[in-house]
Each structure stands twice: as structure tokens, then as C-alpha cells.
Scaffold this motif. Structure first.
Motif, PDB file in Angstrom:
ATOM      1  N   ALA A  84       0.833  -1.207   0.000  1.00 20.37           N
ATOM      2  CA  ALA A  84       0.000   0.000   0.000  1.00 20.37           C
ATOM      3  C   ALA A  84       0.866   1.255   0.000  1.00 20.37           C
ATOM      4  O   ALA A  84       1.861   1.341   0.727  1.00 20.37           O
ATOM      5  CB  ALA A  84      -0.924   0.004   1.211  1.00 20.37           C
ATOM      6  N   ASP A  85       0.480   2.232  -0.804  1.00 18.45           N
ATOM      7  CA  ASP A  85       1.175   3.519  -0.810  1.00 18.45           C
ATOM      8  C   ASP A  85       0.680   4.433   0.309  1.00 18.45           C
ATOM      9  O   ASP A  85       1.387   5.346   0.733  1.00 18.45           O
ATOM     10  CB  ASP A  85       0.966   4.228  -2.150  1.00 18.45           C
ATOM     11  CG  ASP A  85       1.656   3.498  -3.295  1.00 18.45           C
ATOM     12  OD1 ASP A  85       2.771   2.995  -3.080  1.00 18.45           O
ATOM     13  OD2 ASP A  85       1.068   3.417  -4.387  1.00 18.45           O
ATOM     14  N   PHE A  86      -0.555   4.194   0.768  1.00 19.86           N
ATOM     15  CA  PHE A  86      -1.156   5.035   1.798  1.00 19.86           C
ATOM     16  C   PHE A  86      -1.825   4.161   2.856  1.00 19.86           C
ATOM     17  O   PHE A  86      -2.228   3.027   2.581  1.00 19.86           O
ATOM     18  CB  PHE A  86      -2.208   5.976   1.199  1.00 19.86           C
ATOM     19  CG  PHE A  86      -1.690   6.855   0.099  1.00 19.86           C
ATOM     20  CD1 PHE A  86      -1.063   8.055   0.388  1.00 19.86           C
ATOM     21  CD2 PHE A  86      -1.816   6.466  -1.227  1.00 19.86           C
ATOM     22  CE1 PHE A  86      -0.580   8.866  -0.629  1.00 19.86           C
ATOM     23  CE2 PHE A  86      -1.331   7.271  -2.251  1.00 19.86           C
ATOM     24  CZ  PHE A  86      -0.709   8.468  -1.948  1.00 19.86           C
ATOM     25  N   ARG A  87      -1.957   4.716   4.055  1.00 16.94           N
ATOM     26  CA  ARG A  87      -2.685   4.061   5.138  1.00 16.94           C
ATOM     27  C   ARG A  87      -3.471   5.115   5.913  1.00 16.94           C
ATOM     28  O   ARG A  87      -3.083   6.302   5.926  1.00 16.94           O
ATOM     29  CB  ARG A  87      -1.736   3.317   6.076  1.00 16.94           C
ATOM     30  CG  ARG A  87      -0.768   4.220   6.813  1.00 16.94           C
ATOM     31  CD  ARG A  87       0.028   3.479   7.871  1.00 16.94           C
ATOM     32  NE  ARG A  87       1.003   4.351   8.505  1.00 16.94           N
ATOM     33  CZ  ARG A  87       0.741   5.214   9.485  1.00 16.94           C
ATOM     34  NH1 ARG A  87      -0.509   5.324   9.939  1.00 16.94           N
ATOM     35  NH2 ARG A  87       1.694   5.952  10.020  1.00 16.94           N
ATOM     36  N   PRO A  88      -4.566   4.724   6.562  1.00 14.51           N
ATOM     37  CA  PRO A  88      -5.291   5.684   7.409  1.00 14.51           C
ATOM     38  C   PRO A  88      -4.412   6.178   8.550  1.00 14.51           C
ATOM     39  O   PRO A  88      -3.685   5.390   9.168  1.00 14.51           O
ATOM     40  CB  PRO A  88      -6.472   4.861   7.920  1.00 14.51           C
ATOM     41  CG  PRO A  88      -6.671   3.802   6.888  1.00 14.51           C
ATOM     42  CD  PRO A  88      -5.291   3.452   6.421  1.00 14.51           C
ATOM     43  N   VAL A  89      -4.500   7.456   8.827  1.00 18.36           N
ATOM     44  CA  VAL A  89      -3.694   8.032   9.919  1.00 18.36           C
ATOM     45  C   VAL A  89      -4.123   7.453  11.255  1.00 18.36           C
ATOM     46  O   VAL A  89      -3.287   7.072  12.085  1.00 18.36           O
ATOM     47  CB  VAL A  89      -3.842   9.570   9.932  1.00 18.36           C
ATOM     48  CG1 VAL A  89      -3.162  10.159  11.173  1.00 18.36           C
ATOM     49  CG2 VAL A  89      -3.252  10.172   8.673  1.00 18.36           C
ATOM     50  N   SER A  90      -5.425   7.367  11.476  1.00 13.15           N
ATOM     51  CA  SER A  90      -5.935   6.914  12.772  1.00 13.15           C
ATOM     52  C   SER A  90      -7.067   5.907  12.552  1.00 13.15           C
ATOM     53  O   SER A  90      -8.247   6.300  12.472  1.00 13.15           O
ATOM     54  CB  SER A  90      -6.445   8.097  13.604  1.00 13.15           C
ATOM     55  OG  SER A  90      -5.418   9.039  13.834  1.00 13.15           O
ATOM     56  N   PRO A  91      -6.755   4.617  12.442  1.00 10.80           N
ATOM     57  CA  PRO A  91      -7.821   3.621  12.299  1.00 10.80           C
ATOM     58  C   PRO A  91      -8.777   3.676  13.488  1.00 10.80           C
ATOM     59  O   PRO A  91      -8.354   3.880  14.637  1.00 10.80           O
ATOM     60  CB  PRO A  91      -7.052   2.304  12.273  1.00 10.80           C
ATOM     61  CG  PRO A  91      -5.660   2.666  11.877  1.00 10.80           C
ATOM     62  CD  PRO A  91      -5.417   4.017  12.446  1.00 10.80           C
ATOM     63  N   ALA A  92     -10.049   3.528  13.221  1.00 12.75           N
ATOM     64  CA  ALA A  92     -11.059   3.582  14.287  1.00 12.75           C
ATOM     65  C   ALA A  92     -10.954   2.350  15.176  1.00 12.75           C
ATOM     66  O   ALA A  92     -10.665   1.246  14.699  1.00 12.75           O
ATOM     67  CB  ALA A  92     -12.458   3.676  13.688  1.00 12.75           C
ATOM     68  N   ASP A  93     -11.179   2.512  16.461  1.00 14.58           N
ATOM     69  CA  ASP A  93     -11.139   1.393  17.405  1.00 14.58           C
ATOM     70  C   ASP A  93     -12.377   0.511  17.301  1.00 14.58           C
ATOM     71  O   ASP A  93     -12.350  -0.659  17.687  1.00 14.58           O
ATOM     72  CB  ASP A  93     -10.999   1.910  18.836  1.00 14.58           C
ATOM     73  CG  ASP A  93      -9.670   2.613  19.074  1.00 14.58           C
ATOM     74  OD1 ASP A  93      -8.675   2.225  18.416  1.00 14.58           O
ATOM     75  OD2 ASP A  93      -9.634   3.551  19.879  1.00 14.58           O
ATOM     76  N   ALA A  94     -13.480   1.077  16.831  1.00 16.74           N
ATOM     77  CA  ALA A  94     -14.732   0.336  16.686  1.00 16.74           C
ATOM     78  C   ALA A  94     -15.228   0.497  15.257  1.00 16.74           C
ATOM     79  O   ALA A  94     -14.813   1.408  14.528  1.00 16.74           O
ATOM     80  CB  ALA A  94     -15.785   0.844  17.668  1.00 16.74           C
ATOM     81  N   LYS A  95     -16.104  -0.383  14.858  1.00 17.35           N
ATOM     82  CA  LYS A  95     -16.642  -0.325  13.501  1.00 17.35           C
ATOM     83  C   LYS A  95     -17.327   1.018  13.257  1.00 17.35           C
ATOM     84  O   LYS A  95     -18.130   1.489  14.066  1.00 17.35           O
ATOM     85  CB  LYS A  95     -17.648  -1.463  13.292  1.00 17.35           C
ATOM     86  CG  LYS A  95     -18.273  -1.467  11.906  1.00 17.35           C
ATOM     87  CD  LYS A  95     -19.297  -2.578  11.766  1.00 17.35           C
ATOM     88  CE  LYS A  95     -19.982  -2.497  10.398  1.00 17.35           C
ATOM     89  NZ  LYS A  95     -20.999  -3.547  10.224  1.00 17.35           N
ATOM     90  N   ILE A  96     -16.974   1.625  12.115  1.00 11.45           N
ATOM     91  CA  ILE A  96     -17.588   2.902  11.753  1.00 11.45           C
ATOM     92  C   ILE A  96     -19.011   2.638  11.274  1.00 11.45           C
ATOM     93  O   ILE A  96     -19.229   1.863  10.337  1.00 11.45           O
ATOM     94  CB  ILE A  96     -16.766   3.592  10.649  1.00 11.45           C
ATOM     95  CG1 ILE A  96     -15.338   3.871  11.142  1.00 11.45           C
ATOM     96  CG2 ILE A  96     -17.438   4.900  10.218  1.00 11.45           C
ATOM     97  CD1 ILE A  96     -14.398   4.374  10.074  1.00 11.45           C
ATOM     98  N   LYS A  97     -19.977   3.266  11.920  1.00  8.69           N
ATOM     99  CA  LYS A  97     -21.386   3.026  11.611  1.00  8.69           C
ATOM    100  C   LYS A  97     -21.896   4.001  10.541  1.00  8.69           C
ATOM    101  O   LYS A  97     -21.470   5.162  10.487  1.00  8.69           O
ATOM    102  CB  LYS A  97     -22.247   3.181  12.863  1.00  8.69           C
ATOM    103  CG  LYS A  97     -21.841   2.301  14.038  1.00  8.69           C
ATOM    104  CD  LYS A  97     -22.091   0.834  13.752  1.00  8.69           C
ATOM    105  CE  LYS A  97     -21.821  -0.005  15.001  1.00  8.69           C
ATOM    106  NZ  LYS A  97     -22.005  -1.440  14.744  1.00  8.69           N
ATOM    107  N   LYS A  98     -22.796   3.506   9.724  1.00 13.96           N
ATOM    108  CA  LYS A  98     -23.508   4.367   8.789  1.00 13.96           C
ATOM    109  C   LYS A  98     -24.768   4.854   9.485  1.00 13.96           C
ATOM    110  O   LYS A  98     -25.622   4.043   9.873  1.00 13.96           O
ATOM    111  CB  LYS A  98     -23.859   3.596   7.520  1.00 13.96           C
ATOM    112  CG  LYS A  98     -24.581   4.450   6.478  1.00 13.96           C
ATOM    113  CD  LYS A  98     -24.722   3.718   5.157  1.00 13.96           C
ATOM    114  CE  LYS A  98     -25.626   2.520   5.282  1.00 13.96           C
ATOM    115  NZ  LYS A  98     -25.874   1.879   3.961  1.00 13.96           N
TER     116      LYS A  98
END
Length: 398
Positions: free
Chosen positions: A272-286
Motif C-alpha cells: 500500500a502507498d497510503f494508510r489511514p492516519v488513525s484507524p477507528a477502534d470500533a466499527k464505523i457506523k452508517k
């Protein structure tokens, strides 16, 4: 080439029919040696019709031919698929209580075992020890694939697909010289996955087939091989040291560690050329009415450029892959040349991807550039063919 196809008594025996057809269509003479239990799953007429040869299971059949000795003596290659837990145990302990195990004791040809069984059986300490024993004797034992098993359960223990078994087996008797003997090579394969939250990630479509083919080809040519595997869709070849990773950072650390005593490092993985700066600790809800989340990205470390810049031992050869698409700014090859100059690797294999090309396919086409961006070789065909072409180019440098 004379191949013995052993078939043990597991439900995956039906896949061996496809393996038999593949080997026959490749022009090889195949003698099928099933166990008695295997005939409970696929009958003798099927094996005889597809192989064109008589099928026996017992050492007391065809006594005048001394079949229990002759079959193994005359074989150029022995493949057992599926290899059940029982077959692995009997082979490891040196039993010869049927025609197949007798053949395994007699033959001096390369032997490839493709295990298939339930996960609990594959992971049992007895099976783990039996596999280690067989590998220590020079027997090539594939790791099983993960997926749906006989019932509703899933996990490691599934027989690899017939074409993968055929490719791994035939690589063992490739006519090419063992010109990589005495070298330690490190190959990265697959695609990294960068977590967005506990269930999502940024990834790519790499299956790892080309990297696995590179590892398999290097092993066949005599090298000691370390495979750094990132989320492979295909099983690694037996006989190589496998380091499993997930993210770009993990891959970087694993490759740098393995490279400390490596003569050649080949970066075939799609990192991967990029990664998320701060992955969420819990599932991101819609949430209804809420705006879609914004994911801030940061560049990952350029592993290939770093390896090329910081050679961890004198004379080490570093090879990269460039999966490219043409665009308004240049062609695939033009982008590849620019990357070769930027990365500093000794060789760069450039291939087009997208629309059924490169990722996930059985075939590949590459142009191999030197550090100055000049073409030194090209290859088109199966990923095993491409792998050998790359090792030919590497061999000129080591």
C-alpha cells in the motif's frame, strides 16, 4: 515424464481427477496409485479411463512386475493428492502396507504431498510432527488452503486447486539447472491491508500468485527461500520459510529482518502507498442523515526504495515490481522507467494491470528494466515462466 499420482482416501479425491487430467494434457504419462479407501470416493474405472493405465492398490497385485518396487523406481515425479492425515502418518513412519506407501519408500524422484483434512487434524501435534519429519527428509509438503471443508465448517485443511498442485509439482522437476544453489533469497508476495476500523481495510487485488511462483522457481533452482506473505489467495510452496504479515509496516519489518543474510531480495508484493492516519477502534457506523466519514491518509514507507538505498550486506541484489496503468502522463513502460530511476533497485519488472491483466490471473507479461531504466529482458506466459525469466536476469548479477 513418468509421474505417479497417489490418491489417499479423502473426500477431496474428486479434485485429483482434475489434477490427473491437467498432468495428462501437459503431455505426461501418469500412473495412478490410489489407496483402497480412495476407491471408495472415486472408482477404479475413472482412474483407468483418464490415465490409460491399469490401476492397482495392493502389493500382491501384479506380482510378476514387482510393482511395489518398479513403480517408484521408474517414476520421475511422485505427487500425492489428497494426502490425508493417515497417509502423512504412514509415510513419516516409513510404513509400506499398501502400494502407495511402498512406492513412497522406493522412489528417489521428487515427492510432493498435498494435504487435505479437517482443520483439527491438520493442526494436531501428531500431524505437525509428521509434516516436519517429511520435510526434513526432503519431501515437499504443501500447506493446505483455507476455506470451506466437507461440512459447514471452514479453515485450513482444504486441498489446493489442481492447477496449483500441478504447477508446484512440475516445478520440482524443471529442467533448469540449480544455478541459485547456495543463495538465500527473500521474496515478498501478496497485497498489504491497511486497517480502517476492525472490519474494514484499504487493500488491493494482488493474489500473490506471481510472488509464490518466484519462490517456487527459486526453490527449484536450488536457493534457500524466505517468503514474506501478505494475505495470499494461493498456498505458499512447500519447502520455503514463510513469514506471514498483514500491513505495509509489518511487511517492511519482516523483509528487513529476513534480508540481513539474503543475497537477493525480490519485492513482488503489492504494498500500500497510503494508510489511514488513525484507524477507528470500533466499527464505523452508517447513520441516517449523517455525512460520510472522512478518512485521512498518510504515505507508507517506500520499502523497495529503502532496501535499495540501505543495502544490509555488500553485493546484495534488490529487485522490484511495478504494477502500472497508462494514463495521460505516460505509458506503462514510461511510468516504469521513471520508477526504476526513482527506486534505485538493480532490476524492476514492469507489468500492466487492470481489465483482467496482472492481478489475480494465471498469466503475466513483464518488461525487466535495469537501474537506469533500460530493458534487459522481457517475458510473457505463465507466472512460473515469468518467474524463471526474472531469475535468469538476477543470475547475471550474482
Amino acid at each position: 515424464m513418468r509421474i505417479v499420482l497417489g490418491v489417499a482416501g479423502g473426500i477431496a479425491a474428486y479434485k485429483a481427477v482434475l489434477l490427473l487430467r491437467a498432468l495428462r494434457e501437459a503431455g505426461h504419462e501418469v500412473r495412478v496409485v490410489p489407496t483402497r479407501a480412495a476407491l471408495e470416493f472415486v472408482g477404479r474405472p475413472t482412474w483407468e479411463a483418464l490415465s490409460g493405465q491399469r490401476v492397482t492398490t495392493d502389493v500382491f497385485e501384479d506380482v510378476d512386475e514387482v510393482a511395489h518396487v518398479a513403480i517408484g523406481q521408474h517414476a520421475d515425479l511422485v505427487v500425492v493428492a489428497p494426502a490425508t492425515a493417515d497417509l502423512l502418518a504412514r509415510a513419516a513412519s516409513g510404513q509400506a502396507d499398501d502400494l502407495l506407501t511402498a512406492t513412497l519408500l522406493v522412489t528417489r524422484a521428487p515427492v510432493l504431498l498435498a494435504p487435505a483434512m479437517h482443520t483439527e487434524m491438520w493442526e494436531h501435534p501428531a500431524t505437525v510432527a509428521n509434516v516436519a519429519t517429511l520435510r526434513s527428509r526432503g519431501v515437499h509438503v504443501l500447506d493446505p488452503a483455507s476455506g470451506r471443508l466437507t461440512g459447514a465448517d471452514t479453515g485450513p485443511g482444504r486441498l489446493p486447486e489442481p492447477d496449483e498442485i500441478a504447477a508446484a509439482a512440475l516445478a520440482l522437476v524443471d529442467a533448469r539447472p540449480a544455478d541459485l544453489a547456495g543463495l538465500h533469497v527473500v521474496v515478498s508476495a501478496g497485497g498489504t491491508r491497511e486497517p480502517v476500523d476492525p472490519v474494514r481495510y484499504l487493500g488491493n487485488r494482488s493474489s500473490g500468485r506471481q510472488g509464490v511462483a518466484l519462490a517456487r522457481a527459486a526453490l527449484a533452482r536450488g536457493a534457500r527461500v524466505t517468503l514474506v506473505a501478505a494475505n495470499l489467495a494461493v498456498p505458499p510452496p512447500g519447502g520455503v520459510d514463510v513469514v506471514t504479515v498483514g500491513t505495509a509496516a509489518q511487511l517492511r519489518d519482516a523483509v528487513r529482518t529476513a534480508a540481513k543474510d539474503a543475497d537477493v531480495v525480490v519485492m513482488a508484493a503489492a504494498v500500500a502507498d497510503f494508510r489511514p492516519v488513525s484507524p477507528a477502534d470500533a466499527k464505523i457506523k452508517k447513520r441516517e442523515g449523517a455525512a460520510a466519514p472522512t478518512i485521512e491518509l498518510v504515505e507508507t514507507v517506500d520499502v523497495l526504495a529503502e532496501l535499495a538505498r540501505d543495502r544490509v550486506r555488500p553485493g546484495q541484489v534488490v529487485v522490484g515490481f511495478a504494477a502500472e496503468t497508462g494514463d495521460a502522463h505516460g505509458s506503462v513502460l514510461e511510468h516504469g522507467r521513471a520508477k526504476a530511476l526513482r527506486k534505485g533497485a538493480d532490476l524492476l519488472a514492469v507489468n500492466a494491470v487492470g481489465d483482467g491483466l496482472g492481478f489475480g490471473t494465471e498469466d503475466n507479461e513483464v518488461t525487466i528494466l535495469d537501474a537506469a531504466g533500460r530493458p534487459v529482458a522481457s517475458a510473457r506466459g505463465s507466472k512460473d515462466d515469468v518467474a524463471h525469466a526474472l531469475w535468469d536476469a538476477v543470475r547475471a548479477l550474482v
